[in-house]
Write an enzyme that holds these catalytic residues in place. Sequence first.
Site, PDB file in Angstrom:
ATOM      1  N   GLU B  37       0.864  -1.187   0.000  1.00 50.41           N
ATOM      2  CA  GLU B  37       0.000   0.000   0.000  1.00 50.41           C
ATOM      3  C   GLU B  37       0.894   1.228   0.000  1.00 50.41           C
ATOM      4  OE1 GLU B  37      -3.156   1.058  -0.317  1.00 50.41           O
ATOM      5  OE2 GLU B  37      -2.325   3.062   0.045  1.00 50.41           O
ATOM      6  N   SER B  43      -7.547   0.108   4.363  1.00 52.21           N
ATOM      7  CA  SER B  43      -8.947  -0.036   4.796  1.00 52.21           C
ATOM      8  C   SER B  43      -9.564   1.239   5.352  1.00 52.21           C
ATOM      9  CB  SER B  43      -9.062  -1.117   5.877  1.00 52.21           C
ATOM     10  OG  SER B  43      -8.970  -2.388   5.306  1.00 52.21           O
ATOM     11  N   CYS B  47     -15.394   7.125   1.105  1.00 50.77           N
ATOM     12  CA  CYS B  47     -16.761   7.652   1.072  1.00 50.77           C
ATOM     13  C   CYS B  47     -17.075   8.489   2.300  1.00 50.77           C
ATOM     14  CB  CYS B  47     -17.772   6.518   0.998  1.00 50.77           C
ATOM     15  SG  CYS B  47     -17.434   5.350  -0.320  1.00 50.77           S
ATOM     16  N   ASP B 283     -11.914  -0.359  -7.994  1.00 52.05           N
ATOM     17  CA  ASP B 283     -12.009   0.792  -8.891  1.00 52.05           C
ATOM     18  C   ASP B 283     -11.051   0.738 -10.076  1.00 52.05           C
ATOM     19  OD1 ASP B 283     -13.834   1.592  -7.033  1.00 52.05           O
ATOM     20  OD2 ASP B 283     -12.788   3.421  -6.431  1.00 52.05           O
ATOM     21  N   TYR B 426     -46.414  -1.831   5.684  1.00 50.20           N
ATOM     22  CA  TYR B 426     -47.128  -0.568   5.868  1.00 50.20           C
ATOM     23  C   TYR B 426     -47.440  -0.330   7.333  1.00 50.20           C
ATOM     24  CZ  TYR B 426     -51.351   2.160   6.699  1.00 50.20           C
ATOM     25  OH  TYR B 426     -52.266   3.033   7.227  1.00 50.20           O
TER      26      TYR B 426
END
Lengths: 450, 450
Positions: B37, B43, B47, B283, B426
């Site tokens: 990394e 991790s 977002c 991605d 409902y």
Amino acid sequence: MSADRLVVIGGDAAGMSAAAQARRLRAASDLAITVLEQGPEVSYSACGIPYWVGGQVPDRDRLIARTPSQFAAQQIDVRTGTRAEAIDLDAGTVRTSAGETLGYDSLVVATGGRPLRPPVPGLDAEGVHGVHRLADGADIRAAIAAGARRVVVLGGGYIGLEMADVLHQRGLSVTVVLADPLPMGQLDADMGERVCKAMGDMGIDVQPNQPVREIETDADGVVRAVRTDAGSYPCDLVVLGLGMGPEVALAREAGLRLGETGAVEVDRSQRSRSHPEVFAAGDCAQTFSRITGEAQYVPLGTHANKQGRVAGSVIGGRAAHFAGVLGTAVTTVGGLEIGRTGLCTSQAEQAGYDFRSETIEGTTRAGYYPGAEQIAVKLITEHGSGLLLGAQIVGGAGSGKRIDILATAIWAGMTAEEFAGSDISYAPPFSPTYDPVLVAARVVSRVEQG
Amino acid sequence: MSADRLVVIGGDAAGMSAAAQARRLRAASDLAITVLEQGPEVSYSACGIPYWVGGQVPDRDRLIARTPSQFAAQQIDVRTGTRAEAIDLDAGTVRTSAGETLGYDSLVVATGGRPLRPPVPGLDAEGVHGVHRLADGADIRAAIAAGARRVVVLGGGYIGLEMADVLHQRGLSVTVVLADPLPMGQLDADMGERVCKAMGDMGIDVQPNQPVREIETDADGVVRAVRTDAGSYPCDLVVLGLGMGPEVALAREAGLRLGETGAVEVDRSQRSRSHPEVFAAGDCAQTFSRITGEAQYVPLGTHANKQGRVAGSVIGGRAAHFAGVLGTAVTTVGGLEIGRTGLCTSQAEQAGYDFRSETIEGTTRAGYYPGAEQIAVKLITEHGSGLLLGAQIVGGAGSGKRIDILATAIWAGMTAEEFAGSDISYAPPFSPTYDPVLVAARVVSRVEQG
């Protein structure tokens, strides 16, 4: 040629849906529609009564979706305050409390349900109320206004819980007396326990395993206490939350065939099994499980609307079928949200399934996002196939409506593994990366994979 | 026998999911796992960055789901601050920025995406930020702390909208400059207009149809304004919200086959089409539409997690397949909730469908219940079959997550009519008797019935 005649008995969800849909498909010159409603209103929301009592809905009239004059504008003749006294199935007539005898070519029986009443002394005492008609809501409001302080709710189904919740919010001391070990019999015990604990934590006194023995009254016939084998619970108000049964006295006397659940037996077009020119829909009609195909009695407004619509379509000349029920439902008590759909474990057992179940805990939003609440999701699958059979959810704000995602997956006949791979939305204010419903599906499908 | 060697390039959602799943299935004695990394963390939630900038999330570390030492406890060797410099596909090695050459038996390429940048002068000016790494969030927070007052957001996708929203909430003057006529290009124009209007109403300045021409800077190379053909928008901060592209420099140089979208081409097991011992996920990888089967590029954390998990399963010895994407997404701007799934009308058109669409308006709760908010639901169906192809929702609190009900129906291949009959929950605090998603399905299926 004179118009055909449709008579509808009962002017709530099922009856008015049938009338409105039949009118959409056939003009007044082709079909005359008469609706008989014994009460003063049609199309009111019985499900809204707890929230009128609780004050969330300030005005009773807001619970009335449409008025008789609105239906009159569609050339639907709605007669409120008019009971159907008897149906003559051979003659094809209905005798009304106004002394008329109406002939019909098609009849819709939509007489609805009635609150279940335990067979104990004192149930007719002053201060004992169902939650069914708007008048019941008015009576309970009046009792609170007159100083009622202590209420016993009999039963822990949806209406029982909702009434306990709103009465507690209004400051009354609330005791819920249950014949069963837990509230929400439509849930498995592990999920029901979460509801029970939350009710206790918010200050509602839950008394389980105590069938009611007597409603004690004072000399004036006013309720004073509810007595069980374990004790006597003083109160000045009793609310019946034991669920609903079908109102079928009229249908039974006329000779319409009733099914094994005690409700009117119908086919998938809502036609009576014994008299095909007669339809039944809503809380007086038997329905069937989408999953097992077996007969069920599930009195809910959603089904009533759809069944009425199916009957109205068929009467209107368009083929239509009711596609069954999962028993999907959602409610809330003290901010806790509760949803269920499909088979619970006892139903899966009764239906003869070899099943697996898993319950997972997660959060409604990304764990780091403000307002993330706890949520528990339980899934029940058929062993071997992995087919989703049922789901239950208990959790904080944002939990309840997630049951619809699972209801849709079950409706479509998906397996847990198929659903676990599905493309559910994610953003931190709305869910963790893996929504809890997906996590549950993954965990229960892992049980299958070993 | 020595252990097989798995090397993972990229330590975010896809890479760490692959590593963790491979470890679940194969012990360290059987599979050595090394993760490279380049950044300081693994991790983390990209977002969540807007909400850290906005202050909803107080602490950067809350965006980090797991640390390298947590992975080390699972015997996953995570090397942060370490770039993969080159892949030798023939030799089966990766050269790292630490000067090492690591051999692999399996390789997972999870290099992620990068914010799209318009090809204009000034983009490297001080004060221009993507929203990708935690460092970007830190930079934007520092700019605000240092007194930034006016921000231009370039682009109106999810990240653009979320950044506009949180910066507006923090009191900055926000201008959103769009090359397109409307924000949220993933929505149809009628739904995008609702979003655009809401942004205007809340005080965000939206400037549509204006491709950016230049980032103007002062003598010190600090951003001063954003210039379009229509004007110059002064600002002391620019945020790139133009969407993401695949980060594939390493893969391209190595000779991994790229697909028509520019991302790494993989099969349904996430294996590279050109080199089956190499997997790509997240991605940087091309994926496919669940509905049309066509190649798509949809960079979202949900898919990254699942694709990584699929790769990890296969490497772990268990067959697994990624099942495609609907492009389901949800976001919020100023309290307005926006969801979409499946094909929008332009995508349905491109895919050659003869389709119908209907938009309905309703409320999120029973109309009489407090907090009932407006909600618009648009459905797109294939003409003839009635198959659900796509759905879009824009509305108040409680609207957004309803997209998952429709995503599940589309995932399962349901028609609008089948879905219209389904058993959705409902209760007045949760929905009207007919949930708006059902109303939309009924209305669009009525178009088919004529």
